[in-house]
Design an enzyme around this catalytic site. Sequence first.
Site, PDB file in Angstrom:
ATOM      1  N   ASP A   1       1.848 -64.419  20.749  1.00  0.00           N
ATOM      2  CA  ASP A   1       2.204 -65.317  21.865  1.00  0.00           C
ATOM      3  C   ASP A   1       3.181 -64.652  22.847  1.00  0.00           C
ATOM      4  O   ASP A   1       3.695 -65.303  23.742  1.00  0.00           O
ATOM      5  CB  ASP A   1       2.805 -66.627  21.324  1.00  0.00           C
ATOM      6  CG  ASP A   1       4.075 -66.393  20.482  1.00  0.00           C
ATOM      7  OD1 ASP A   1       4.480 -65.208  20.310  1.00  0.00           O
ATOM      8  OD2 ASP A   1       4.667 -67.377  20.015  1.00  0.00           O
TER       9      ASP A   1
ATOM     10  N   CYS B   1      14.808 -39.008  14.624  1.00  0.00           N
ATOM     11  CA  CYS B   1      13.654 -39.590  15.335  1.00  0.00           C
ATOM     12  C   CYS B   1      12.355 -38.994  14.812  1.00  0.00           C
ATOM     13  O   CYS B   1      11.346 -39.695  14.675  1.00  0.00           O
ATOM     14  CB  CYS B   1      13.757 -39.321  16.834  1.00  0.00           C
ATOM     15  SG  CYS B   1      15.206 -40.038  17.582  1.00  0.00           S
TER      16      CYS B   1
HETATM   17  C1  BEZ Z   1      18.386 -37.727  15.692  1.00  0.00           C
HETATM   18  O1  BEZ Z   1      17.308 -38.276  15.926  1.00  0.00           O
HETATM   19  O2  BEZ Z   1      18.509 -36.909  14.797  1.00  0.00           O
HETATM   20  C2  BEZ Z   1      19.600 -38.095  16.498  1.00  0.00           C
HETATM   21  C3  BEZ Z   1      19.466 -38.442  17.833  1.00  0.00           C
HETATM   22  C4  BEZ Z   1      20.594 -38.769  18.554  1.00  0.00           C
HETATM   23  C5  BEZ Z   1      21.844 -38.748  17.944  1.00  0.00           C
HETATM   24  C6  BEZ Z   1      21.951 -38.449  16.595  1.00  0.00           C
HETATM   25  C7  BEZ Z   1      20.835 -38.101  15.867  1.00  0.00           C
END
Ligand code: BEZ
Length: 203
Positions: free
Chosen positions: A136, A47
């Site tokens: 929209d 993330c």
């Molecule tokens: C990550 O962002 O590294 C991650 C998050 C949840 C599960 C596996 C990886």
Amino acid sequence: MPSINNLGAEFPNLSVETQLGPLRVWDYQGDAWLVFFSHPNDYTPVCTTELGEAARHESNFMQRGVKLMALSCDSVDDHIGWIADIAAASGSTVNFPIISDANREIAVLLGMLDDDEKDSAGIPATVRKLFIVGPDRKIKLVITYPTAVGRSFPEILRVIDALQLAAKFPIATPVNWERGGDVMIQPTVSDADAKVRHRSRDS
Ligand code: BEZ
């Protein structure tokens, strides 16, 4: 009611909490296109790379009239700390809102769960889902990646280019199409109309 995953369905005007304060999704979107994308949790490695990459490309999204809105299943305070971490890791600052969905209400509403993958508490993981919403308010594209696979932001920009072109002209884009490449005419356009459109493009 059509499923929220159907293309053409209206994206809901959610009231959300973000590190920039409370927002309504449609107010934030205004007349722009919207990329609304979810993450399992704050401070997780994949993330962190995704949000750094989204921030790095923010000007490319803005050039295309696209706003970004992320979601992660932690608190606003966690988001604020995480944004500092993302900047340290990627060199890019997240200026767009990250929704706090700590109780996963939005993740459930938008079908962002993985039935197969459970977290340590046995709760289905929140996946990497991404909606592209037109001005929209209709959903133009949905992708769902599992938690273990990061998305490609150049691909998301490529798809936006294709969607925006197809919103203006009756065209379709072939395999591996990139901005500026040749396009195909929709089968609904007659040969005569296609010739007229081609001539007016060249004049
Ligand atoms: C990550 O962002 O590294 C991650 C998050 C949840 C599960 C596996 C990886």
